[in-house]
Motif scaffolding. Structure first.
Motif, PDB file in Angstrom:
ATOM      1  N   ASP A   1      -2.947   5.767  -1.208  1.00  0.00           N
ATOM      2  CA  ASP A   1      -3.249   4.158  -1.313  1.00  0.00           C
ATOM      3  C   ASP A   1      -2.569   3.717  -2.492  1.00  0.00           C
ATOM      4  N   GLY A   2      -1.219   3.241  -2.371  1.00  0.00           N
ATOM      5  CA  GLY A   2      -0.555   2.886  -3.836  1.00  0.00           C
ATOM      6  C   GLY A   2      -0.486   1.261  -4.103  1.00  0.00           C
ATOM      7  N   ASN A   3      -1.689   0.713  -3.740  1.00  0.00           N
ATOM      8  CA  ASN A   3      -1.515  -0.756  -4.183  1.00  0.00           C
ATOM      9  C   ASN A   3      -1.413  -0.881  -5.585  1.00  0.00           C
TER      10      ASN A   3
ATOM     11  N   ALA B   1      13.684  29.934   6.188  1.00  0.00           N
ATOM     12  CA  ALA B   1      13.242  30.164   7.326  1.00  0.00           C
ATOM     13  C   ALA B   1      11.517  30.636   7.359  1.00  0.00           C
ATOM     14  N   ASN B   2      11.350  31.091   6.443  1.00  0.00           N
ATOM     15  CA  ASN B   2       9.765  31.442   5.945  1.00  0.00           C
ATOM     16  C   ASN B   2       8.983  30.544   5.476  1.00  0.00           C
ATOM     17  N   HIS B   3       9.651  29.459   5.223  1.00  0.00           N
ATOM     18  CA  HIS B   3       8.893  28.141   4.936  1.00  0.00           C
ATOM     19  C   HIS B   3       8.201  27.387   6.194  1.00  0.00           C
ATOM     20  N   TYR B   4       7.024  27.535   6.390  1.00  0.00           N
ATOM     21  CA  TYR B   4       6.212  27.235   7.673  1.00  0.00           C
ATOM     22  C   TYR B   4       6.423  25.614   7.646  1.00  0.00           C
ATOM     23  N   ILE B   5       5.582  24.986   6.573  1.00  0.00           N
ATOM     24  CA  ILE B   5       5.813  23.662   6.177  1.00  0.00           C
ATOM     25  C   ILE B   5       5.424  23.580   4.932  1.00  0.00           C
ATOM     26  N   ALA B   6       5.866  22.332   4.359  1.00  0.00           N
ATOM     27  CA  ALA B   6       5.553  21.635   2.849  1.00  0.00           C
ATOM     28  C   ALA B   6       5.215  20.386   2.908  1.00  0.00           C
ATOM     29  N   ALA B   7       4.367  19.944   1.717  1.00  0.00           N
ATOM     30  CA  ALA B   7       3.740  18.752   1.510  1.00  0.00           C
ATOM     31  C   ALA B   7       3.883  18.709  -0.086  1.00  0.00           C
ATOM     32  N   GLU B   8       4.108  17.199  -0.498  1.00  0.00           N
ATOM     33  CA  GLU B   8       4.230  17.032  -1.900  1.00  0.00           C
ATOM     34  C   GLU B   8       3.210  15.953  -2.264  1.00  0.00           C
ATOM     35  N   SER B   9       2.339  16.160  -3.333  1.00  0.00           N
ATOM     36  CA  SER B   9       1.525  15.132  -4.009  1.00  0.00           C
ATOM     37  C   SER B   9       2.180  14.391  -5.152  1.00  0.00           C
ATOM     38  N   ASP B  10       2.793  13.163  -5.051  1.00  0.00           N
ATOM     39  CA  ASP B  10       3.579  12.615  -6.155  1.00  0.00           C
ATOM     40  C   ASP B  10       3.240  10.967  -5.970  1.00  0.00           C
ATOM     41  N   PHE B  11       2.201  10.408  -5.812  1.00  0.00           N
ATOM     42  CA  PHE B  11       1.864   9.005  -5.620  1.00  0.00           C
ATOM     43  C   PHE B  11       0.724   8.470  -6.119  1.00  0.00           C
ATOM     44  N   GLY B  12       0.316   9.198  -7.299  1.00  0.00           N
ATOM     45  CA  GLY B  12      -1.109   8.768  -8.031  1.00  0.00           C
ATOM     46  C   GLY B  12      -2.230   9.509  -7.614  1.00  0.00           C
ATOM     47  N   ALA B  13      -3.130   8.800  -7.560  1.00  0.00           N
ATOM     48  CA  ALA B  13      -4.217   9.517  -7.191  1.00  0.00           C
ATOM     49  C   ALA B  13      -5.431   8.557  -6.123  1.00  0.00           C
ATOM     50  N   GLY B  14      -4.622   7.660  -5.623  1.00  0.00           N
ATOM     51  CA  GLY B  14      -5.418   6.585  -4.595  1.00  0.00           C
ATOM     52  C   GLY B  14      -5.807   7.552  -3.278  1.00  0.00           C
ATOM     53  N   ARG B  15      -6.835   7.124  -2.543  1.00  0.00           N
ATOM     54  CA  ARG B  15      -7.406   7.987  -1.417  1.00  0.00           C
ATOM     55  C   ARG B  15      -5.977   7.833  -0.360  1.00  0.00           C
TER      56      ARG B  15
ATOM     57  N   TYR C   1      -5.017   7.654   3.298  1.00  0.00           N
ATOM     58  CA  TYR C   1      -5.215   6.949   4.217  1.00  0.00           C
ATOM     59  C   TYR C   1      -4.663   7.203   5.762  1.00  0.00           C
ATOM     60  N   ARG C   2      -3.346   7.925   5.401  1.00  0.00           N
ATOM     61  CA  ARG C   2      -2.587   8.272   6.608  1.00  0.00           C
ATOM     62  C   ARG C   2      -1.801   9.607   6.424  1.00  0.00           C
ATOM     63  N   ALA C   3      -1.426  10.334   7.483  1.00  0.00           N
ATOM     64  CA  ALA C   3      -0.880  11.620   7.323  1.00  0.00           C
ATOM     65  C   ALA C   3       0.303  11.516   8.502  1.00  0.00           C
ATOM     66  N   ASP C   4       1.672  11.588   8.161  1.00  0.00           N
ATOM     67  CA  ASP C   4       2.595  11.645   8.897  1.00  0.00           C
ATOM     68  C   ASP C   4       3.314  13.113   8.722  1.00  0.00           C
TER      69      ASP C   4
ATOM     70  N   GLN D   1       0.905  -1.157  -0.032  1.00  0.00           N
ATOM     71  CA  GLN D   1       0.197  -0.220  -0.172  1.00  0.00           C
ATOM     72  C   GLN D   1       1.163   1.215  -0.055  1.00  0.00           C
ATOM     73  N   ASN D   2       2.070   1.126   0.554  1.00  0.00           N
ATOM     74  CA  ASN D   2       2.789   2.539   0.858  1.00  0.00           C
ATOM     75  C   ASN D   2       3.852   2.601  -0.221  1.00  0.00           C
ATOM     76  N   GLY D   3       3.901   1.450  -0.941  1.00  0.00           N
ATOM     77  CA  GLY D   3       5.064   1.574  -2.074  1.00  0.00           C
ATOM     78  C   GLY D   3       6.238   1.050  -1.786  1.00  0.00           C
ATOM     79  N   SER D   4       6.368   0.459  -0.589  1.00  0.00           N
ATOM     80  CA  SER D   4       7.807   0.510  -0.307  1.00  0.00           C
ATOM     81  C   SER D   4       8.491  -0.918  -0.970  1.00  0.00           C
ATOM     82  N   GLY D   5       7.652  -1.676  -1.828  1.00  0.00           N
ATOM     83  CA  GLY D   5       8.420  -2.709  -2.496  1.00  0.00           C
ATOM     84  C   GLY D   5       9.210  -1.909  -3.631  1.00  0.00           C
ATOM     85  N   TYR D   6       8.706  -0.770  -4.135  1.00  0.00           N
ATOM     86  CA  TYR D   6       9.658  -0.131  -5.240  1.00  0.00           C
ATOM     87  C   TYR D   6      11.253   0.240  -4.667  1.00  0.00           C
TER      88      TYR D   6
END
Length: 466
Positions: free
Chosen positions: A416-418, A345-359, A361-364, A165-170
């Motif tokens: 979800d990267g199944n 220093a002005n970047h408060y937080i960042a996130a990126e979407s690069d794993f397809g379009a699956g739902r 399921y978890r936030a870290d 699901q998390n793509g760790s096989g790659y």
């Protein structure tokens, strides 16, 4: 023994200070969060953006003419959506053209094989090459092999990719693609073939970036489809020497300039502080780059737009960065870090979407450990969308993974990267692989995350030490 005591006291003091701050400030936003979530789940904006990119541009390999079209498309799209500020930042990239690639078994059982050149590979001689094949289970087995067994042969790295699901096989199998040519050439091989880094059974090869080293000969590198890898393995299992013919014609055409395309919705009271949402604009050249990464472009762009349409803008600026040249080595991300070194220093937080379009399921996250409980409290609305609140070890996504190294907090909103590696880097990466409802859930999650972080009063630095 005084230092641990002081550290503990400092942590307890910060936690005590954060408790009323969290209850007083973070939860004032929950009504807005509920409305934002509902509107995002009902919106088809992200699907329209992904459809536009895949239809009006299609494949967009960094350095190609199509990538120029993609940059123009992105700038026009962000402007049409009403971003307050839209601009480009230059990125220097190599130009590589795929050309053609074919392979066949010459003996003992003549037949064609389906392959794809790996990104950056050199060509074979114009007349092709023929050589015997030697098979290895994985890259480690090749590294440990006697050079005499490899000299003058085509190396076949036959490692299967596990489905997770998390793509760790790659991560377990991609080393053969990235470093196989170098390790095979060290031992005198004339070419390398890998089993595609994919979990599918389609007769479509998975391309992807490979590397060379200056002090090691550059040999041709290609991926076999999984069925053809099975076929070659079965032929080799007969115990006879197997000879292959390989013909590839990729070209290197120097360097050119492409661009990171950036759009901003300005914050209401802290406009110089940034919540960064990233995706990458480029794609490989065989599919239309739908799940990799038109989906990500659509998700972060639509999420920012949803937040901007609220009756009152959040405090911080939301910056959407559509990175250049991710597929060929995170070049856009590296350029961004270099160009923005003075304002990290002005970047408060960042996130990126690069794993397809699956739902999702978890936030870290990866934030100041003393603020972690309060961060989860502020993001508790994500659980209504079946998103588990995870740990404090996030990487942040492709280019965003570079930011913790310069002190920037990050989040990983895990999809979800199944089935992601069924289509990844293949001609089969097309729009029909995107589920509109799942895409909308992604937008809702990113929108809630972006809004809450843009409003947050929590001290997210310093990051935990690794």
């Amino acid at each position: 023994m005084k230092r641990p005591t002081l550290l503990l006291c400092s942590t307890l003091l910060l936690s005590t200070l954060l408790a009323p701050l969290t209850s007083a400030t973070e939860h004032t936003n929950q009504t807005v969060v509920g409305k934002l979530q509902n509107s995002a789940l009902k919106s088809d904006l992200a699907y329209k953006i992904a459809e536009s990119l895949t239809v009006e541009v299609g494949p967009r390999l960094a350095g190609s003419a199509e990538n120029v079209v993609a940059v123009d498309w992105a700038e026009a799209k962000l402007k049409s959506l009403g971003f307050d500020k839209v601009y480009r930042e230059p990125v220097t990239v190599p130009v590589w053209q795929r050309g053609t690639a074919s392979a066949s078994v010459i003996s003992p059982f003549p037949q064609q094989l389906v392959i794809s050149a790996l990104g950056g590979s050199v060509a074979t001689p114009a007349s092709g090459l023929q050589a015997k094949v030697v098979r290895f289970d994985n890259l480690a087995a090749l590294i440990n092999a006697d050079a005499a067994t490899v000299q003058g042969k085509i190396v076949f790295i036959d490692q299967k990719t596990e489905r997770h699901q998390n793509g760790s096989g790659y991560g377990k199998s991609v080393g053969g693609r990235v470093n196989g040519a170098v390790e095979a050439a060290r031992k005198g091989a004339v070419a390398v073939l890998i089993r595609s880094i994919g979990t599918d059974h389609d007769r479509m090869a998975h391309t992807g970036l490979m590397h060379y080293q200056q002090d090691v000969p550059r040999i041709p590198a290609a991926a076999l489809t999984n069925p053809d890898a099975n076929q070659l393995d079965a032929i080799l299992s007969r115990g006879q020497e197997v000879t292959l013919s390989l013909n590839m014609s990729p070209k290197e055409l120097g360097n050119t300039t492409t661009y990171n395309v950036i759009g901003e919705f300005t914050g209401s009271s802290k406009p110089d502080e940034i919540v960064l949402l990233g995706a990458h604009l480029d794609s490989w050249d065989e599919g239309t780059g739908a799940i990799d990464d038109a989906a990500g472009v659509a998700i972060v762009t639509a999420a920012a737009k949803m937040v901007a349409e609220l009756p009152q803008r959040p405090a911080r600026t939301i910056r959407v960065v559509l990175f250049a040249a991710e597929e060929i080595g995170l070049l856009g991300g590296k350029a961004y870090v270099a160009q923005h070194a003075s304002d990290m220093a002005n970047h408060y937080i960042a996130a990126e979407s690069d794993f397809g379009a699956g739902r999702i399921y978890r936030a870290d996250v990866r934030v100041n450990p003393a603020a972690l409980a309060a961060v989860w409290q502020s993001l508790s609305g994500l659980t209504a969308m079946n998103v588990e609140l995870g740990d404090n070890n996030a990487r942040g996504g492709s280019e965003v993974s570079l930011l913790p190294g310069v002190g920037v907090p990050v989040a990983s909103l895990r999809q979800d990267g199944n089935d992601y590696f069924d289509y990844h880097h293949t001609p089969n990466d097309t729009l029909d692989k995107i589920d509109p409802e799942a895409l909308a859930q992604n937008v809702a999650v990113y929108a809630v995350f972006a809004y809450q972080m843009a409003q947050s009063t929590l001290p997210l630095r310093p990051l935990p030490k690794k």
